[in-house]
Design a protein around this motif. Sequence first.
Motif, short mmCIF file in Angstrom:
data_model
loop_
_atom_site.label_atom_id
_atom_site.label_comp_id
_atom_site.label_asym_id
_atom_site.label_seq_id
_atom_site.Cartn_x
_atom_site.Cartn_y
_atom_site.Cartn_z
N ALA A 93 0.82 -1.22 0.00
CA ALA A 93 0.00 0.00 0.00
C ALA A 93 0.84 1.27 0.00
O ALA A 93 0.31 2.37 0.09
CB ALA A 93 -0.93 0.00 1.22
N ASN A 94 2.18 1.10 -0.09
CA ASN A 94 3.11 2.23 -0.05
C ASN A 94 2.94 3.04 1.23
O ASN A 94 2.99 4.27 1.23
CB ASN A 94 2.92 3.14 -1.27
CG ASN A 94 4.14 4.01 -1.55
OD1 ASN A 94 5.27 3.59 -1.33
ND2 ASN A 94 3.91 5.23 -2.03
N GLN A 95 2.75 2.32 2.34
CA GLN A 95 2.54 2.97 3.63
C GLN A 95 3.52 2.45 4.69
O GLN A 95 3.19 2.35 5.87
CB GLN A 95 1.10 2.73 4.10
CG GLN A 95 0.06 3.41 3.22
CD GLN A 95 -1.36 3.13 3.66
OE1 GLN A 95 -1.61 2.22 4.46
NE2 GLN A 95 -2.31 3.90 3.15
N ILE A 99 11.25 4.33 9.14
CA ILE A 99 12.40 3.49 9.48
C ILE A 99 11.89 2.09 9.77
O ILE A 99 10.96 1.92 10.56
CB ILE A 99 13.14 4.03 10.71
CG1 ILE A 99 13.61 5.47 10.48
CG2 ILE A 99 14.33 3.15 11.08
CD1 ILE A 99 14.10 6.18 11.74
N VAL A 100 12.49 1.10 9.14
CA VAL A 100 12.10 -0.29 9.38
C VAL A 100 13.34 -1.09 9.78
O VAL A 100 14.42 -0.90 9.23
CB VAL A 100 11.43 -0.93 8.16
CG1 VAL A 100 10.07 -0.32 7.90
CG2 VAL A 100 12.31 -0.84 6.90
N GLN A 101 13.14 -1.97 10.74
CA GLN A 101 14.19 -2.91 11.06
C GLN A 101 14.19 -3.96 9.97
O GLN A 101 13.14 -4.42 9.53
CB GLN A 101 13.93 -3.55 12.43
CG GLN A 101 15.13 -4.29 13.01
CD GLN A 101 14.92 -4.60 14.49
OE1 GLN A 101 15.11 -3.75 15.33
NE2 GLN A 101 14.54 -5.83 14.78
N MET A 102 15.38 -4.34 9.51
CA MET A 102 15.48 -5.21 8.34
C MET A 102 16.39 -6.39 8.67
O MET A 102 17.37 -6.25 9.40
CB MET A 102 16.05 -4.40 7.17
CG MET A 102 16.10 -5.09 5.83
SD MET A 102 14.51 -5.72 5.17
CE MET A 102 13.42 -4.31 5.35
N ASP A 103 16.03 -7.56 8.14
CA ASP A 103 16.82 -8.77 8.32
C ASP A 103 17.50 -9.10 7.00
O ASP A 103 16.99 -8.79 5.92
CB ASP A 103 15.90 -9.93 8.74
CG ASP A 103 16.67 -11.21 8.99
OD1 ASP A 103 17.27 -11.33 10.07
OD2 ASP A 103 16.68 -12.09 8.10
N ILE A 104 18.65 -9.76 7.08
CA ILE A 104 19.41 -10.06 5.87
C ILE A 104 18.62 -10.92 4.89
O ILE A 104 18.79 -10.83 3.68
CB ILE A 104 20.76 -10.72 6.23
CG1 ILE A 104 21.71 -10.67 5.04
CG2 ILE A 104 20.56 -12.14 6.75
CD1 ILE A 104 23.13 -11.02 5.38
N GLY A 114 12.70 -1.61 -4.79
CA GLY A 114 12.74 -0.15 -4.71
C GLY A 114 12.06 0.42 -3.49
O GLY A 114 11.67 1.61 -3.48
N GLN A 115 11.93 -0.38 -2.43
CA GLN A 115 11.20 0.08 -1.25
C GLN A 115 12.11 0.68 -0.19
O GLN A 115 11.62 1.23 0.81
CB GLN A 115 10.40 -1.10 -0.67
CG GLN A 115 9.25 -1.51 -1.58
CD GLN A 115 8.71 -2.89 -1.30
OE1 GLN A 115 9.41 -3.77 -0.78
NE2 GLN A 115 7.45 -3.11 -1.63
N ASN A 321 11.70 4.21 0.98
CA ASN A 321 11.58 5.18 -0.12
C ASN A 321 10.30 5.99 -0.03
O ASN A 321 10.22 7.09 -0.58
CB ASN A 321 11.65 4.45 -1.47
CG ASN A 321 12.95 4.77 -2.19
OD1 ASN A 321 13.61 5.77 -1.92
ND2 ASN A 321 13.34 3.89 -3.10
N SER A 322 9.29 5.45 0.65
CA SER A 322 8.02 6.17 0.77
C SER A 322 8.08 7.27 1.83
O SER A 322 7.18 8.09 1.91
CB SER A 322 6.90 5.19 1.12
OG SER A 322 7.19 4.49 2.32
#
Length: 436
Positions: A93-95, A99-104, A114-115, A321-322
């Motif tokens: 939903a491009n929402q 900041i997001v915690q990210m895992d490998i 492209g997010q 990116n949003s």
Amino acid sequence: MKKIIPVLVTAAMLLTTAACSSGPAEPASGGAAGGAAGEPVKLRIAWWGGQARHDYTLKVIELYQQKNPNVKIEAEYATFDDYWKKLAPQAAANQLPDIVQMDISYLSQYAGRGQLADLTPYTKDGTMDVSSISPNALSGGEVGGKLMAMNLGVNALMTMYDPELMKQAGITPPPKNWTWDDFTAIGEKAKAGGKMIGGFAFRHDVFFPYYLRTLDQKMFSEDGSQIGYADDKPFIDYFTMYQKWYDASYLLPLDKEAQKKGTAEEDEVLLGKALWTNGWSNQYLAVANLSKNPLELHPLPGPNGNKGLFLKPSMYFAVTNSSKQKAEAAKFISFFVNDVEANKLIKGDRGVPVSSKVKEALKPLLTPNEAKIFDYIAWAENNSSPMDPPSPVGAVEIEKLLRDTSEQILYKKLTVEAAAAKFRKEANAILAKNKK
């Protein structure tokens, strides 16, 4: 093994002692978005974890807001599995949060679509201070030559054991260069004493690639287009060994494993039913702090454990990116990894800090359990090999496929040999589909 990581509306494992002292100077406020001094800025941030992580992360956010009173940060948190279930529809939903915690395992997927924003401009203009972070630590967040996520800390795989339980079972703790045969032999002795090996089941998407690395093989090919190991013998050997442990009741039955949420409190070591548990070094503290007996960290079995072992970014923070406040989000991440006062709250929960200044500042303040993690990582730095590239797009589907396939093996719905062939065929199809 589950990620020993925890509870919706909570947040994860490790260190939560709070102390205060002034940290290093922050990068200049603002940058492109939200840059005018005093202009109100609103950020959303999301992470996974357990109660300890939730508590200290909120304190870090509060500290940041005190130093930046124009910034208001909304927090979202969940258990590991629930986190990704929540993030996927937000991405569609491009929402997504700023900041997001990210895992490998997910980094290539979100970056490839492209997010995630490239953080390189913010490292160059000083919004994100990387002066005390090594190029190797930074490179762990690169995809396609761009810095898509900031490494929050360094982890290594480990076995965590209870020496007192081992002693009661008449078992001598193994040397650091132990083997899978040693692991099996200890399992036999543990079972005879009414104990299991493994506080959680193995998480095969983590431990099978480790096993492959000890054989100089990889889970994925260099271009990510197919499975990386040449023939099915490693798969057959690994799961034949694991099935032997399972059939001998060295491990928790799958039905009981499925009931667990992955929290430290559920670990069978804490319950006195298992001699050790296997996972990442940053998961040690949440269990060790709850244990009535001192726990120790130990490398995984080999042979060639030094080839299997690697230093891994425990997790990342990425800017989406949003986000309409990318520079301000980058500034918060810089604070999170560089500020000493903040890291006296974090103190290694998300891995041993990547900032050399922070690491040195924390050493005198560590509890004995925290110091064990730092010491283990220092040992691993000299007894490991370079990590594999980030998993290709499609890896998350393959992790599920591997988990489902392993259950079919253990429930005797497939022979190991048939499972190996089926896994290769379906995994290669997933990778080919995502390469188009």
